[in-house]
Design a protein around this motif. Sequence first.
Motif, PDB file in Angstrom:
ATOM      1  N   ASP A 136      -4.228  -1.228  -2.409  1.00 18.90           N
ATOM      2  CA  ASP A 136      -2.911  -1.696  -2.822  1.00 18.90           C
ATOM      3  C   ASP A 136      -2.855  -1.738  -4.348  1.00 18.90           C
ATOM      4  O   ASP A 136      -3.858  -1.501  -5.038  1.00 18.90           O
ATOM      5  N   HIS A 137      -1.678  -2.026  -4.887  1.00 20.89           N
ATOM      6  CA  HIS A 137      -1.475  -1.979  -6.334  1.00 20.89           C
ATOM      7  C   HIS A 137      -2.420  -2.922  -7.065  1.00 20.89           C
ATOM      8  O   HIS A 137      -3.059  -2.548  -8.058  1.00 20.89           O
ATOM      9  N   HIS A 184       5.779   4.040  -3.034  1.00 20.30           N
ATOM     10  CA  HIS A 184       6.889   3.471  -2.264  1.00 20.30           C
ATOM     11  C   HIS A 184       7.448   2.289  -3.036  1.00 20.30           C
ATOM     12  O   HIS A 184       6.694   1.527  -3.648  1.00 20.30           O
ATOM     13  N   HIS A 185       8.764   2.129  -3.021  1.00 18.58           N
ATOM     14  CA  HIS A 185       9.377   1.099  -3.865  1.00 18.58           C
ATOM     15  C   HIS A 185       8.993  -0.318  -3.475  1.00 18.58           C
ATOM     16  O   HIS A 185       9.110  -1.232  -4.293  1.00 18.58           O
ATOM     17  N   ARG A 186       8.541  -0.542  -2.250  1.00 19.62           N
ATOM     18  CA  ARG A 186       8.082  -1.885  -1.867  1.00 19.62           C
ATOM     19  C   ARG A 186       6.564  -1.949  -1.707  1.00 19.62           C
ATOM     20  O   ARG A 186       6.022  -3.011  -1.404  1.00 19.62           O
ATOM     21  N   SER A 187       5.915  -0.809  -1.882  1.00 20.99           N
ATOM     22  CA  SER A 187       4.456  -0.769  -1.778  1.00 20.99           C
ATOM     23  C   SER A 187       3.942   0.250  -2.795  1.00 20.99           C
ATOM     24  O   SER A 187       3.592   1.379  -2.454  1.00 20.99           O
ATOM     25  N   PRO A 188       3.919  -0.151  -4.076  1.00 18.25           N
ATOM     26  CA  PRO A 188       3.653   0.830  -5.142  1.00 18.25           C
ATOM     27  C   PRO A 188       2.261   1.436  -5.102  1.00 18.25           C
ATOM     28  O   PRO A 188       2.078   2.584  -5.491  1.00 18.25           O
TER      29      PRO A 188
END
Length: 405
Positions: free
Chosen positions: A203-204, A243-247
């Motif tokens: 994840d980010h 992804h805009h909700r999961s960068p």
Amino acid sequence: MGSGLILRGRIVTGSMDVPDGVVGIDGGVITYAGPASEFPVLGLGGAEGALPEAAGRILMPGLVDLHCHGALGSDFSEGSAEGARLAASYLHSRGTTTLLASLVTGSPENLVRNVTVLRDLADEGLIAGSHLEGPFLASGQCGAHDLALLRGPDAGLVAKLFEAAGPSLVSMTLAAELPGAAALVEMLTARGVIPSLGHTAADHRTAASFLDQAATGLAGAGNSTGRIRPTVTHLFNAMPSLHHRSPGPVAASISAAHAGNAVVELIADGVHLAPETVKMVFELVGAENIALVTDSMAATGLQDGQYRLGTLAVTVNQGVARVDNTGAIAGGTATLLDVVRSAVAAGVPLQDAVRAATAVPASVLGLSPHVGDLPAGMRADLVIVDRDLDLAGVLRGGEWVTPLG
């Protein structure tokens, strides 16, 4: 051959673009690179009498590739010294005068064997060192790596690889989210080995933390290699899409590169990335934070057909390599000069593309005092191309490896 050589043409490096320039070479090093109007006479009738071998052509520094697995039918993961020399020599002849030899995931025994072989090539000066792409990769992002051979971070194995490779081990790709990855980053950076984020589903937050830890570790007082920035292995490939909700790792990598704390690899060969994506990344993070790479495999320089990448069978069709049983892209078949040409065709300014294929990767390797540009005193590595960026000649250490045509 190469001593007392004078070339004239447009000089394009990461630091200069001289429409009418001269490069002087003596004893395998650059003695002058700059405007023809300022070139010393040297008994040749002044600048106007300079040898015209490169008249109407472009003079660039030798290209530097951080990520290539082989060429001309040879795979660096085969463990063959003869094959590795053949591949390296071919890549030199096509303009990549400095390269890391990359190894795909293999068994511990084969990895130790392979880095031992590559250590000898590094000692000979044929390669700048080795890059381990694996085996500490995410199973869901394995790409063209043998899933059965992936493993979690293993300090004992890394210690064996350090012993076998010595100072020739330069870089290692690993997935940030694997248990033990942070400890492995500390182990790598303590020796000046570059951690490269890749083949990851992090994840980010995890990806950003990995890159921050790697940058901090490389900046430590014990690192005398000149390697100060981590890299991102072929950005976008073998990682979740932005992804805009999961960068995820893409956004973390772009942010780190924009801040100057990481260098992102781009395989700008027209296969791995859309041209618009390549141009966008240059605009977002700047050429100074990008390394153009090839990820080249054994088919580079040869025709379509059947090949191997590590333990996997690969089919190359219309220049695109794919793993037989999964369809995953299995590296590239372009040379780094091909990649530069594709980046320019995508809208990247020539000087930016050259910088990302020379000065930036040279700085990543800690080799900026020697390669990647053309100031006086540097090794005389030059690529000479025509206006269409087609290869015309290559000098390595002041010697013609591809005579000027």
